[in-house]
Structures are given as structure tokens and as C-alpha cells.
Design a protein around this motif. Structure first.
Motif, PDB file in Angstrom:
ATOM      1  N   GLN A  67      -4.777  35.098   8.027  1.00  0.00           N
ATOM      2  CA  GLN A  67      -4.266  36.462   8.261  1.00  0.00           C
ATOM      3  C   GLN A  67      -5.353  37.350   8.843  1.00  0.00           C
ATOM      4  OE1 GLN A  67      -3.169  37.074   4.210  1.00  0.00           O
ATOM      5  NE2 GLN A  67      -1.052  36.386   4.476  1.00  0.00           N
ATOM      6  N   ALA A  68      -6.604  37.179   8.371  1.00  0.00           N
ATOM      7  CA  ALA A  68      -7.698  38.024   8.847  1.00  0.00           C
ATOM      8  C   ALA A  68      -8.007  37.733  10.319  1.00  0.00           C
ATOM      9  CB  ALA A  68      -8.941  37.813   7.988  1.00  0.00           C
ATOM     10  N   LYS A  69      -8.025  36.449  10.669  1.00  0.00           N
ATOM     11  CA  LYS A  69      -8.306  36.088  12.068  1.00  0.00           C
ATOM     12  C   LYS A  69      -7.249  36.702  12.992  1.00  0.00           C
ATOM     13  CE  LYS A  69     -10.777  31.632  11.750  1.00  0.00           C
ATOM     14  NZ  LYS A  69     -11.944  32.118  11.147  1.00  0.00           N
ATOM     15  N   LYS A  70      -5.983  36.560  12.585  1.00  0.00           N
ATOM     16  CA  LYS A  70      -4.879  37.092  13.386  1.00  0.00           C
ATOM     17  C   LYS A  70      -4.942  38.618  13.465  1.00  0.00           C
ATOM     18  CE  LYS A  70      -0.392  36.229  12.618  1.00  0.00           C
ATOM     19  NZ  LYS A  70       0.702  35.659  11.809  1.00  0.00           N
ATOM     20  N   GLY A  71      -5.135  39.233  12.288  1.00  0.00           N
ATOM     21  CA  GLY A  71      -5.132  40.692  12.202  1.00  0.00           C
ATOM     22  C   GLY A  71      -6.284  41.320  12.981  1.00  0.00           C
ATOM     23  N   LYS A 112      -7.976  40.014  15.496  1.00  0.00           N
ATOM     24  CA  LYS A 112      -7.755  39.823  16.928  1.00  0.00           C
ATOM     25  C   LYS A 112      -6.738  40.846  17.453  1.00  0.00           C
ATOM     26  CE  LYS A 112      -6.681  36.019  19.955  1.00  0.00           C
ATOM     27  NZ  LYS A 112      -6.076  34.698  20.010  1.00  0.00           N
ATOM     28  N   ARG A 113      -5.677  41.023  16.680  1.00  0.00           N
ATOM     29  CA  ARG A 113      -4.616  41.941  17.105  1.00  0.00           C
ATOM     30  C   ARG A 113      -5.148  43.376  17.197  1.00  0.00           C
ATOM     31  NH1 ARG A 113      -1.263  41.301  13.044  1.00  0.00           N
ATOM     32  NH2 ARG A 113      -2.055  43.133  11.965  1.00  0.00           N
ATOM     33  N   GLU A 114      -5.878  43.807  16.150  1.00  0.00           N
ATOM     34  CA  GLU A 114      -6.352  45.196  16.144  1.00  0.00           C
ATOM     35  C   GLU A 114      -7.410  45.438  17.225  1.00  0.00           C
ATOM     36  OE1 GLU A 114      -7.412  46.436  12.178  1.00  0.00           O
ATOM     37  OE2 GLU A 114      -5.315  46.535  11.560  1.00  0.00           O
ATOM     38  N   VAL A 115      -8.255  44.423  17.456  1.00  0.00           N
ATOM     39  CA  VAL A 115      -9.266  44.576  18.513  1.00  0.00           C
ATOM     40  C   VAL A 115      -8.576  44.662  19.878  1.00  0.00           C
ATOM     41  CG1 VAL A 115     -11.158  43.431  19.738  1.00  0.00           C
ATOM     42  CG2 VAL A 115     -11.175  43.534  17.246  1.00  0.00           C
ATOM     43  N   SER A 116      -7.607  43.767  20.112  1.00  0.00           N
ATOM     44  CA  SER A 116      -6.974  43.734  21.441  1.00  0.00           C
ATOM     45  C   SER A 116      -6.148  45.006  21.690  1.00  0.00           C
ATOM     46  CB  SER A 116      -6.112  42.479  21.614  1.00  0.00           C
ATOM     47  OG  SER A 116      -4.966  42.585  20.803  1.00  0.00           O
ATOM     48  N   LYS A 117      -5.626  45.594  20.609  1.00  0.00           N
ATOM     49  CA  LYS A 117      -4.868  46.844  20.779  1.00  0.00           C
ATOM     50  C   LYS A 117      -5.785  48.062  20.890  1.00  0.00           C
ATOM     51  CE  LYS A 117      -0.390  46.055  18.565  1.00  0.00           C
ATOM     52  NZ  LYS A 117       0.357  46.311  17.314  1.00  0.00           N
ATOM     53  N   GLY A 118      -7.080  47.859  20.642  1.00  0.00           N
ATOM     54  CA  GLY A 118      -8.041  48.961  20.720  1.00  0.00           C
ATOM     55  C   GLY A 118      -7.829  50.015  19.636  1.00  0.00           C
ATOM     56  N   ILE A 119      -7.389  49.585  18.458  1.00  0.00           N
ATOM     57  CA  ILE A 119      -7.146  50.540  17.360  1.00  0.00           C
ATOM     58  C   ILE A 119      -8.482  51.102  16.859  1.00  0.00           C
ATOM     59  CG2 ILE A 119      -6.235  50.727  14.990  1.00  0.00           C
ATOM     60  CD1 ILE A 119      -4.187  48.589  15.758  1.00  0.00           C
ATOM     61  N   LYS A 133      -8.305  53.707  11.657  1.00  0.00           N
ATOM     62  CA  LYS A 133      -6.927  53.249  11.480  1.00  0.00           C
ATOM     63  C   LYS A 133      -6.859  51.731  11.298  1.00  0.00           C
ATOM     64  CE  LYS A 133      -3.808  56.738  12.819  1.00  0.00           C
ATOM     65  NZ  LYS A 133      -4.502  57.813  13.510  1.00  0.00           N
ATOM     66  N   ARG A 134      -8.042  51.100  11.256  1.00  0.00           N
ATOM     67  CA  ARG A 134      -8.069  49.649  11.181  1.00  0.00           C
ATOM     68  C   ARG A 134      -7.969  49.148   9.746  1.00  0.00           C
ATOM     69  NH1 ARG A 134     -11.361  47.885  15.875  1.00  0.00           N
ATOM     70  NH2 ARG A 134     -12.343  46.235  14.709  1.00  0.00           N
ATOM     71  N   SER A 135      -7.303  48.008   9.548  1.00  0.00           N
ATOM     72  CA  SER A 135      -7.349  47.300   8.271  1.00  0.00           C
ATOM     73  C   SER A 135      -8.360  46.174   8.349  1.00  0.00           C
ATOM     74  CB  SER A 135      -5.979  46.700   7.935  1.00  0.00           C
ATOM     75  OG  SER A 135      -4.989  47.700   7.878  1.00  0.00           O
ATOM     76  N   TYR A 136      -8.567  45.656   9.575  1.00  0.00           N
ATOM     77  CA  TYR A 136      -9.433  44.489   9.758  1.00  0.00           C
ATOM     78  C   TYR A 136     -10.726  44.881  10.477  1.00  0.00           C
ATOM     79  CZ  TYR A 136      -5.291  41.935   8.367  1.00  0.00           C
ATOM     80  OH  TYR A 136      -4.216  41.471   7.655  1.00  0.00           O
ATOM     81  N   HIS A 137     -11.841  44.681   9.783  1.00  0.00           N
ATOM     82  CA  HIS A 137     -13.148  45.010  10.372  1.00  0.00           C
ATOM     83  C   HIS A 137     -13.923  43.747  10.722  1.00  0.00           C
ATOM     84  CE1 HIS A 137     -12.601  49.249   9.393  1.00  0.00           C
ATOM     85  NE2 HIS A 137     -11.979  48.787   8.327  1.00  0.00           N
ATOM     86  N   ASP A 138     -13.381  42.590  10.344  1.00  0.00           N
ATOM     87  CA  ASP A 138     -13.999  41.290  10.655  1.00  0.00           C
ATOM     88  C   ASP A 138     -12.897  40.248  10.539  1.00  0.00           C
ATOM     89  OD1 ASP A 138     -13.942  40.362   7.770  1.00  0.00           O
ATOM     90  OD2 ASP A 138     -15.200  42.133   7.543  1.00  0.00           O
ATOM     91  N   ASP A 139     -13.271  38.964  10.741  1.00  0.00           N
ATOM     92  CA  ASP A 139     -12.217  37.934  10.753  1.00  0.00           C
ATOM     93  C   ASP A 139     -12.269  37.043   9.509  1.00  0.00           C
ATOM     94  OD1 ASP A 139     -14.500  36.551  11.186  1.00  0.00           O
ATOM     95  OD2 ASP A 139     -13.904  35.667  13.103  1.00  0.00           O
ATOM     96  N   ASN A 140     -12.756  37.608   8.409  1.00  0.00           N
ATOM     97  CA  ASN A 140     -12.934  36.796   7.203  1.00  0.00           C
ATOM     98  C   ASN A 140     -11.960  37.200   6.093  1.00  0.00           C
ATOM     99  OD1 ASN A 140     -14.121  34.798   5.680  1.00  0.00           O
ATOM    100  ND2 ASN A 140     -16.035  35.916   5.312  1.00  0.00           N
ATOM    101  N   HIS A 141     -11.689  36.272   5.190  1.00  0.00           N
ATOM    102  CA  HIS A 141     -10.893  36.611   4.000  1.00  0.00           C
ATOM    103  C   HIS A 141     -11.779  37.331   2.981  1.00  0.00           C
ATOM    104  CE1 HIS A 141     -11.874  32.610   1.661  1.00  0.00           C
ATOM    105  NE2 HIS A 141     -12.918  33.106   2.259  1.00  0.00           N
ATOM    106  N   LYS A 142     -11.164  37.813   1.893  1.00  0.00           N
ATOM    107  CA  LYS A 142     -11.973  38.570   0.943  1.00  0.00           C
ATOM    108  C   LYS A 142     -11.466  38.387  -0.488  1.00  0.00           C
ATOM    109  CE  LYS A 142     -13.788  43.233   0.246  1.00  0.00           C
ATOM    110  NZ  LYS A 142     -13.158  44.392  -0.318  1.00  0.00           N
ATOM    111  N   PRO A 143     -11.502  37.129  -0.970  1.00  0.00           N
ATOM    112  CA  PRO A 143     -11.244  36.986  -2.402  1.00  0.00           C
ATOM    113  C   PRO A 143     -12.381  37.705  -3.124  1.00  0.00           C
ATOM    114  CG  PRO A 143     -12.119  34.938  -1.493  1.00  0.00           C
ATOM    115  CD  PRO A 143     -11.915  35.882  -0.340  1.00  0.00           C
ATOM    116  N   GLU A 144     -12.140  38.228  -4.318  1.00  0.00           N
ATOM    117  CA  GLU A 144     -13.239  38.914  -5.006  1.00  0.00           C
ATOM    118  C   GLU A 144     -13.218  38.711  -6.514  1.00  0.00           C
ATOM    119  OE1 GLU A 144     -12.676  42.770  -3.192  1.00  0.00           O
ATOM    120  OE2 GLU A 144     -11.214  43.373  -4.687  1.00  0.00           O
ATOM    121  N   LEU A 145     -14.403  38.770  -7.072  1.00  0.00           N
ATOM    122  CA  LEU A 145     -14.580  38.611  -8.505  1.00  0.00           C
ATOM    123  C   LEU A 145     -15.255  39.881  -9.008  1.00  0.00           C
ATOM    124  CD1 LEU A 145     -16.450  35.574 -10.044  1.00  0.00           C
ATOM    125  CD2 LEU A 145     -17.385  37.848 -10.260  1.00  0.00           C
ATOM    126  N   MET A 146     -14.839  40.374 -10.164  1.00  0.00           N
ATOM    127  CA  MET A 146     -15.560  41.522 -10.731  1.00  0.00           C
ATOM    128  C   MET A 146     -15.985  41.226 -12.155  1.00  0.00           C
ATOM    129  SD  MET A 146     -13.058  44.430 -12.174  1.00  0.00           S
ATOM    130  CE  MET A 146     -13.973  44.385 -13.716  1.00  0.00           C
TER     131      MET A 146
END
Ligand SMILES: [Zn+2]
Length: 394
Positions: A100-104, A106-113, A117-130
Motif C-alpha cells: 500500500q505504501a509503495k502504491k500510495g 507513487k500516486r501522491e508523488v505523481s499527482k504532485g500533492i 496534504k500527503r499521507s505518504y512521505h516514503d514507500d515503506n510500511h510502518k508497523p510499530e511497537l510501544m
């Protein structure tokens, strides 16, 4: 091992004392929300001379990260280590899977968002532990339908919604509330706000009730003159989780969550990808939210630590990108840091230690970078708690 300095993030929801005390950096008028120890482009840690850790790694990735990590994750640290001080609730959010991150991205970069307004700042997933460093409250995943209906039914103005919820299921309900016109949202929520304002102000609502966090979110919305948003209804259909100091919670891709109050260590895949689901004046991408959220109800649970023979505790989660290990050292004890094929980051949470290759003492907030194959010795000057972040090449 070399010493590194974290980068501080001054988001509005942060506290005023916890991180400045930990870092001995003096109190300012701006809240301090996060300390980042990693090489992410939005806030790389630095070496002692002030140069970015990211550049230092890029200059010799195989030597500094390890061949295995470079092959598996590329020329960057696989993980990002943070310390958070949550004074006010954060936005409710969901993180993507790698696909999803790779797709998202790419889409946001190509649209020039634009970046705000961006949700995606890189092409990586982000599971997290706290890992909680204090009493900690969070929203974590969806309640089962019975509990959610029970919660929504407490409020007369929501009775119509309850019927809808039972009919359309969780995804249908989330889609519906995020598409409600603002006037409808006001009609649903204003009676709840007015009926509970005085009880909230007089501390008559317990933090164990979803209503408390609803009213806390309202207090902030009113103070900052924000609009009511659908995230307020999400509070009622998500699990409210309380954990105490030392407890660990894992959040996989797709699980909606929000930190409400407390301090924690957060270890995650090296990413800043956030799809927001309300309680925020920032952009909510409803379509993407419906696309990547896992709507299966979950029962919140904590991650059990696994004790090692050397007195360490490992918190094992189903993510290869990061692993968290804790060491509690007694005064006078020495710890030979285990050799690792990949880069590790060490963080001193409390107490005072001395590293064998350094002249000076290091206390809470200090951090170190261990290259692959390196071995060092920490000597505990007082009782100390230290953490190690590492990644798996499996
Ligand atoms: Zn998150």
C-alpha cells in the motif's frame, strides 16, 4: 560504538517537561513531543559534531549498516526509535502495508500533492511497537460489535446511528460517519457535549470511560476553534486501552490507533506514513482510510517479554524491521554488548553508564550507534535501564 544525538520534534500535543528533563536541555515555551533516533529524512539523528547520521550511513552503508540489512532494506536503517511525551491526544491513524505504501507514495508523488496534504512521505510500511514509560492510554483497533453498540447506545442523540451500525457493519459505519455533512455531525454530538461538560470539568468522568477522552478531545477542539470531526465518533467504537509502565503494545499495518496520554518508547519501521482518521485539523483522506484500514474487531493485548540468560528482555513482534531488547543493569554491573550482523541503536533510559571507549559518563537520553560486528562494554555507574534496537535479516 559512537555517540549520537536525537532530533527533537515540537508538535503541539507534546509535553513541556519530560523530554527536556531527560535531555537536560532546559525548559522552553514550546511543547516537546518526540525524540527521534534514526536516519529518517524528516529528522535524522546527528553525530556529536552535528553532522547527520543519515549522511554518515550513506557514505559507507555496508560497513555501517551491515551487508544483510542493506540487501534486505536498502541503504537506510530499517527502524526508527522514538521517545514520545503525549500531553494531548494525537490524531487517530492507520499505517499502510509495504504494498500500500509503495502504491500510495507513487500516486501522491505523481499527482504532485503538497506535503501537508500527503499521507505518504516514503514507500515503506510502518508497523510499530510501544513500551509505556508511564501510565498510558490509547485507542487500539475496533471494539467488537456488541461493545460498540452498547457504547453508542449510552447517548440518546446517537440512537439512530446505532441502528445503522448494526445494519452496515464497521466499515459501512466508518464510511458513513466520515461522509456526514458537518451540520449532521453537530446535531449528533452537541447534546453529548452539553450533557457532560460540567461532569468533565469537575473530574467526575473516569479515564477508563471512552466519554472522558471524547470530552478531552472536545476541550481541545473548542480551545483551538477546530471543527467537530468524525474521529469523535471513532472514540466510541474503538478499544480504549490502559497500560502501565513497562507494558508493550504492538500495532500492525491497518490497525487504527491513537495515543491519548502518557510517555512511551516507540520503535517502528523507518517510515513516516500516516493515514489519518480524525481528531485532527489535518487532511483526512477518507478513500485511502477505507482502503487500508483493517475493520476486523480485535481484543487488545500486551506483548509478553522473553527473558534471556544475560538478564535481557526481548519483546518479540511479527515484524523483521525492528526488535526491542531491554537491559536492567545493577550498579557496578558490566554488559558486553552482543555482536550483531546489523546496526543497532542503544538508548539509556535511566541511570548512568560509562562506555569502555569513552571518557565521559552517559545518563538518561544518551544514545549510541553500534556498527555490525562491533563489541563494547557498558559499565553501570548506578542502576540503569538501557534499550537496544536492532533488525532481523531473515
Ligand atoms: Zn502510529
Amino acid at each position: 560504538m559512537i555517540e549520537i544525538k536525537g532530533t527533537v520534534k515540537q508538535y503541539a500535543w507534546g509535553g513541556y517537561h519530560y523530554l527536556p528533563m531527560m535531555l537536560n536541555s532546559g525548559f522552553g515555551n514550546e511543547p516537546t513531543a518526540e525524540l527521534w533516533l534514526g536516519d529518517h529524512k524528516s529528522g535524522s539523528a546527528t553525530l556529536i559534531d552535528g553532522s547527520p547520521l543519515s549522511k554518515w550511513i550513506e557514505a559507507a552503508p555496508e560497513y555501517r549498516l551491515g551487508k544483510g540489512l542493506v540487501l534486505r532494506y536498502g541503504c537506510r536503517l530499517p527502524y526508527l526509535f522514538k521517545v514520545l511525551d503525549v500531553r494531548e491526544p494525537l490524531s487517530i491513524q492507520v499505517h499502510p502495508t509495504i504494498e500500500q505504501a509503495k502504491k500510495g507514495y507513487k500516486r501522491e508523488v505523481s499527482k504532485g500533492i503538497s506535503s501537508d496534504k500527503r499521507s505518504y512521505h516514503d514507500d515503506n510500511h510502518k508497523p510499530e511497537l510501544m513500551l509505556a514509560l508511564s501510565d498510558f492510554y490509547l485507542l487500539h483497533g475496533f471494539r467488537n460489535v456488541t461493545e460498540a453498540v452498547e457504547e453508542l447506545s449510552k447517548y440518546k442523540s446517537l440512537h439512530e446511528l446505532v441502528e445503522l451500525y448494526s445494519g452496515v457493519g464497521i466499515k459501512g459505519f466508518v464510511s458513513l460517519i466520515f461522509n456526514l455533512p458537518k451540520s449532521n455531525l453537530d446535531k449528533l454530538l452537541t447534546p453529548i457535549i452539553e450533557a457532560n461538560r460540567s461532569a468533565y470539568n469537575q473530574n467526575e468522568i473516569s479515564k477508563s470511560e471512552s466519554l472522558f477522552w471524547f470530552m478531552r478531545a472536545i476541550a481541545r477542539i473548542e480551545r483551538d476553534q477546530m471543527e467537530l470531526d468524525a474521529g469523535l465518533l471513532m472514540i466510541f467504537i474503538m478499544n480504549l486501552m490502559y497500560v502501565s509502565k513497562g507494558d508493550v503494545v504492538y500495532q500492525d499495518a491497518g490497525v487504527p490507533h491513537a495515543y491519548l496520554e502518557g510517555q512511551n518508547i516507540e520503535l517502528m519501521a523507518n517510515s513516516d506514513n500516516v493515514v489519518r482518521c480524525g481528531l485532527t485539523p489535518k487532511h483526512v483522506d477518507t478513500r485511502e482510510l477505507l482502503e487500508i484500514t483493517d475493520f476486523t474487531p480485535i481484543t487488545p493485548e500486551t506483548v509478553e517479554g522473553k527473558k534471556g540468560l544475560d538478564g535481557s528482555t526481548d519483546y518479540i513482534v511479527p515484524a523483521d524491521d525492528f526488535a526491542l531488547r531491554e537491559y536492567k543493569l545493577e550498579k557496578g554491573q558490566s554488559l558486553a554488548t552482543p555482536e550483531d550482523k546489523g546496526a543497532c541503536i542503544w538508548f539509556v533510559l535511566s541511570g548512568e553508564v560509562k562506555l569502555d571507549n569513552q571518557q565521559h559518563y552517559s545518563s538518561s537520553g544518551s544514545a549510541f550507534y553500534q556498527r555490525p560486528g562491533e563489541v563494547n562494554v557498558f559499565r553501570a555507574i548506578s542502576d540503569a535501564v538501557i534499550y537496544r534496537a536492532s533488525a532481523s535479516t531473515n
